[in-house]
Design an enzyme around this catalytic site. Structure first.
Site, PDB file in Angstrom:
ATOM      1  N   GLU A  49       2.228 -15.072   0.274  1.00  0.00           N
ATOM      2  CA  GLU A  49       3.199 -13.607   0.441  1.00  0.00           C
ATOM      3  C   GLU A  49       4.615 -13.543   1.350  1.00  0.00           C
ATOM      4  O   GLU A  49       4.227 -14.306   2.118  1.00  0.00           O
ATOM      5  CB  GLU A  49       2.358 -12.583   1.076  1.00  0.00           C
ATOM      6  CG  GLU A  49       2.620 -11.093   1.888  1.00  0.00           C
ATOM      7  CD  GLU A  49       1.867 -10.322   1.405  1.00  0.00           C
ATOM      8  OE1 GLU A  49       0.643 -10.680   1.700  1.00  0.00           O
ATOM      9  OE2 GLU A  49       1.824  -9.163   1.568  1.00  0.00           O
ATOM     10  N   CYS A 245       0.081  -6.800   0.292  1.00  0.00           N
ATOM     11  CA  CYS A 245       0.644  -5.338   0.667  1.00  0.00           C
ATOM     12  C   CYS A 245       2.303  -4.640   0.299  1.00  0.00           C
ATOM     13  O   CYS A 245       2.895  -4.247   0.112  1.00  0.00           O
ATOM     14  CB  CYS A 245       0.838  -4.655   1.931  1.00  0.00           C
ATOM     15  SG  CYS A 245      -0.955  -5.000   2.457  1.00  0.00           S
ATOM     16  N   ASN A 377      -2.811  -3.936  -4.874  1.00  0.00           N
ATOM     17  CA  ASN A 377      -3.434  -5.094  -4.390  1.00  0.00           C
ATOM     18  C   ASN A 377      -4.769  -4.800  -3.598  1.00  0.00           C
ATOM     19  O   ASN A 377      -5.667  -4.069  -4.289  1.00  0.00           O
ATOM     20  CB  ASN A 377      -2.146  -4.929  -2.954  1.00  0.00           C
ATOM     21  CG  ASN A 377      -2.890  -6.526  -2.392  1.00  0.00           C
ATOM     22  OD1 ASN A 377      -3.583  -7.195  -2.380  1.00  0.00           O
ATOM     23  ND2 ASN A 377      -2.561  -6.210  -1.092  1.00  0.00           N
ATOM     24  N   GLU A 378      -4.460  -3.687  -2.489  1.00  0.00           N
ATOM     25  CA  GLU A 378      -5.310  -3.607  -1.527  1.00  0.00           C
ATOM     26  C   GLU A 378      -5.489  -1.795  -1.542  1.00  0.00           C
ATOM     27  O   GLU A 378      -5.589  -1.184  -1.185  1.00  0.00           O
ATOM     28  CB  GLU A 378      -6.065  -3.931   0.019  1.00  0.00           C
ATOM     29  CG  GLU A 378      -5.902  -4.849  -0.167  1.00  0.00           C
ATOM     30  CD  GLU A 378      -6.257  -5.523   1.963  1.00  0.00           C
ATOM     31  OE1 GLU A 378      -5.611  -4.817   2.384  1.00  0.00           O
ATOM     32  OE2 GLU A 378      -7.144  -6.665   1.826  1.00  0.00           O
TER      33      GLU A 378
HETATM   34  O1  AHR Z   1      -2.804 -11.461   4.064  1.00  0.00           O
HETATM   35  C1  AHR Z   1      -2.176 -10.637   4.872  1.00  0.00           C
HETATM   36  C2  AHR Z   1      -2.225  -9.225   4.767  1.00  0.00           C
HETATM   37  O2  AHR Z   1      -3.268  -8.896   4.565  1.00  0.00           O
HETATM   38  C3  AHR Z   1      -1.945  -9.091   3.084  1.00  0.00           C
HETATM   39  O3  AHR Z   1      -0.520  -8.388   2.800  1.00  0.00           O
HETATM   40  C4  AHR Z   1      -3.055  -7.594   2.796  1.00  0.00           C
HETATM   41  O4  AHR Z   1      -3.335  -7.953   1.173  1.00  0.00           O
HETATM   42  C5  AHR Z   1      -3.843  -8.051   2.812  1.00  0.00           C
HETATM   43  O5  AHR Z   1      -4.320  -6.528   3.809  1.00  0.00           O
END
Ligand code: AHR
Length: 658
Positions: A49, A245, A377-378
């Site tokens: 990321e 994220c 993602n989440e």
């Molecule tokens: O790894 C950091 C963040 O943690 C990522 O972007 C997210 O998916 C998680 O909340």
């Protein structure tokens, strides 16, 4: 020493020998003739990321910050410069719709009063420059006025000494890209780039860029080789990208859109990085995404390091920790289109499909052989289930071979998690993405997490995990040995359940020591140096000693899941014929151990033992001491189907026998 002291020392010595002799060995029994499920080639992978300057300012080797003047403050990273007697002006111009992806450029005017006038760029916390290496400067430029102004390019160290220079005449009235190269005369972690206009006149500048010639595989405009090498050395089974994220965006407008990240870099529309202002305690106002590292480059990187690509796409939902905006389900078409087009971009024919042809035009006629796709993602809640089902149907109808990776929320337990686990099982998604950012004790306790998981539902992608030494999001979290060894203990549980757990990755991956927002991270770097944390070496040890079939290994007639502080897993590697045993000793004492390899006619010879160890749970690696905690390899004798070893205090040991 008097007689009393000698007697006491003697007694202590013999007592120590007695204790050591009387400590019965820990006996592990590997059922070498009972290989069971496959360990997937994807088992241990990488989560990437653009957080902590992971891409811009990190992996992406561009040295100029805000090269196209598109940051919210157009001159951020730039400074006016003039030599004595010189005067001039800097004006940011905006072409608007004429160049929608990159509207701004800078007009630099030297009024011709004598001397040089121009700008300097500070780079990402400075520019890392190496002596004797070639640097490639490029700029889009046009001459606006003046008889014959000259442009001088200069690299300076922190003390203002020149490390390299080149010059050229801007030339024509139309925009054109100009390039010059020069060799640096010294190594400097905090260099700055100067652009001087000499002589009366004005020029327009855009896409001001400086790259080292030495990039990964020598690709122009490519990646930092030391950082890619650290990734390659992990032999990762997959590469998940572009996050995190960052896929979601704080709001939909700043979500990740892969189509805007391919093709000419000057046409890739830059946006704010969501980690710019996410944490008030770690603000990073100069953090933007140029997408110089875009989807084509991610696929290429995955291929380079032998990893399955796992792109993750926005599914019509912005980050639910932020705005939580969603796209109405009847307006999801552009998002679905992006997913279908991405599959075609990765796998489609180079001659008969629009997106496959574009991939070929970008230099990769062969398909990237995409097999996995993440949907969101989440995400959580009914809103995810509704949107996910539209995605799943569209993708499965057109590309039934693509395996879907689905969210079960940000936490791997609780109401949200239970709800989504049930829903994702019901729609028979292929993999669910579980995240755990927990304390080290949680990791130790959860080495059995998957022992009793149902085998009828989706497979598990342990997509983001890292033990937190203080608390989640605490800036005081450390990549220490206490966390790394707990992760290793937990990973034996993942490996023992490799029939269910098909993929796992530590997160986040990268962090610039002067530009991070989140800690802990797997790999840290500054402008010139980089190092793997103890956690990195745990990941590397597991990934490079993966094996292809699970073997049962018992301790005290049961799986080793923490009895006496010991954790173990074992695999057989069909490619090399090796039996691999991983044992984690989380205690503060060394333990004599015997490993019995049952079910074989014979086993003797020399094996090897690779040990990662520290006596101090607080041990860390650093830029100055990068391998304080790093694996050491020794040969071990194997006799009568048995290896007799010592498991060092606080250690992760990998034993390989043929
Ligand atoms: O790894 C950091 C963040 O943690 C990522 O972007 C997210 O998916 C998680 O909340």
């Amino acid at each position: 020493m008097n007689m009393k002291k000698i007697l006491l020392a003697g007694c202590l010595f013999f007592a120590a020998i007695f204790v050591a002799r009387s400590q019965a060995p820990a006996v592990f029994t590997v059922a070498a003739d009972q290989p069971s499920a496959d360990v997937q080639p994807t088992m241990w992978g990488i989560f990437f990321e653009d957080i902590n300057l992971g891409a811009d300012g990190g992996l992406y080797a561009e040295l100029v910050k805000n090269r196209s003047f598109e940051f919210a403050a157009p001159m951020m990273g730039w400074k006016e410069q003039k030599t004595e007697g010189a005067s001039g002006s800097l004006i940011v111009q905006n072409r608007g719709e004429k160049s929608a992806a990159n509207p701004r450029y800078l007009r630099v005017t030297n009024k011709g009063d004598g001397g040089k006038y121009g700008i300097s760029n500070e780079g990402f916390r400075g520019m890392g420059i190496r002596q004797g290496e070639l640097y490639n400067f490029s700029v889009w430029i046009r001459q606006v006025s003046g008889p014959s102004p000259q442009l001088h390019i200069e690299l300076q160290n922190a003390a203002g000494e020149v490390l390299g220079r080149a010059s050229f005449a801007p030339g024509g009235k139309d925009w054109a890209q100009q390039k010059v190269s020069f060799t640096a005369s010294a190594t400097e972690p905090k260099a700055r780039l100067f652009l001087w206009l000499e002589g009366k006149g004005a020029v327009d500048l855009d896409m001001v860029s400086l790259f080292p010639q030495k990039t990964w595989k020598g690709r122009p405009g490519g990646l930092r080789p030391d950082l890619v090498q650290l990734l390659a050395d992990m032999k990762p089974g997959f590469l998940r990208f572009p996050g995190g994220c960052i896929v979601e965006g704080r709001e939909l407008a700043t979500r990740y859109q892969w189509k805007k990240t391919i093709g000419n870099i000057e046409d890739r529309e830059m946006i704010i990085n969501r980690w710019n202002n996410e944490f008030p305690h770690r603000p990073t106002p100069d953090y933007f995404q140029t997408f110089g590292l875009g989807f084509f480059e991610y696929f290429q990187l995955a291929e380079d390091i032998g990893a399955e690509p796992l792109p993750v796409l926005n599914c019509g939902m912005a980050c639910q920790f932020n705005s939580g905006e969603v796209v109405p389900t009847d307006q999801l078409d552009p998002y679905i289109r992006d997913a279908l087009d991405l599959i075609e971009f990765a796998n489609g024919s180079a001659t008969d499909t629009k997106w496959g042809k574009l991939r070929a035009d970008l230099g990769h006629p062969e398909p990237f052989d995409l097999k996995l796709l993440g949907v969101g993602n989440e995400q959580w809640g009914e809103q995810y289930v509704e949107r996910h089902s539209v995605f799943a149907k569209a993708i499965r109808d057109k590309y039934p071979g693509i395996r879907l990776v689905s969210s079960v929320g940000p936490f791997a337990e609780g109401e949200m998690f239970d709800y989504l686990t049930k829903e994702m099982a019901a729609i028979k998604t292929d993999l669910v993405d579980e995240h755990y950012y927990r304390n080290p004790e949680w990791f130790l306790q959860n080495a059995t997490r998957y022992d009793k998981y149902p085998r009828t539902g989706p497979r598990i992608f342990a997509g983001e995990y890292a033990a937190q030494s203080v608390a989640v999001i605490s800036p005081d979290n450390k990549n220490n040995w206490r966390c790394a060894i707990a992760e290793a203990a937990f990973m034996t549980g993942l490996e023992r359940n490799a029939d269910l757990v098909h993929m796992a990755s530590y997160a986040p991956l990268f962090a610039h020591t002067e530009g991070w927002q989140w800690t802990p991270n797997l790999i840290w770097f500054d402008n010139l140096r980089s190092y793997g944390t103890p956690n990195y070496y745990v990941q590397q040890l597991f990934a490079t000693n993966k094996g292809s079939k699970i073997l049962p290994v018992s301790y005290q007639n049961a799986a080793a899941t923490g009895q006496d502080g010991l954790y173990a897993s074992s695999t057989f590697d069909q490619a090399t014929g090796d039996i691999i045993v991983k044992i984690v000793n989380t205690t503060a004492v060394a333990k004599p151990a015997e490993i019995h390899f049952n079910g074989l006619k014979n086993l003797a010879g020399t094996g090897k033992m690779i040990v990662l160890q520290s006596d101090n749970p607080e041990s860390v690696n650093s830029l100055d001491r990068p391998v304080q905690v790093a694996p050491r390899e020794t040969a071990i004798p194997v006799k009568d189907k048995k290896a007799v070893v010592s498991l060092a205090a606080g250690s992760v040991s990998v034993i390989r026998v043929k």
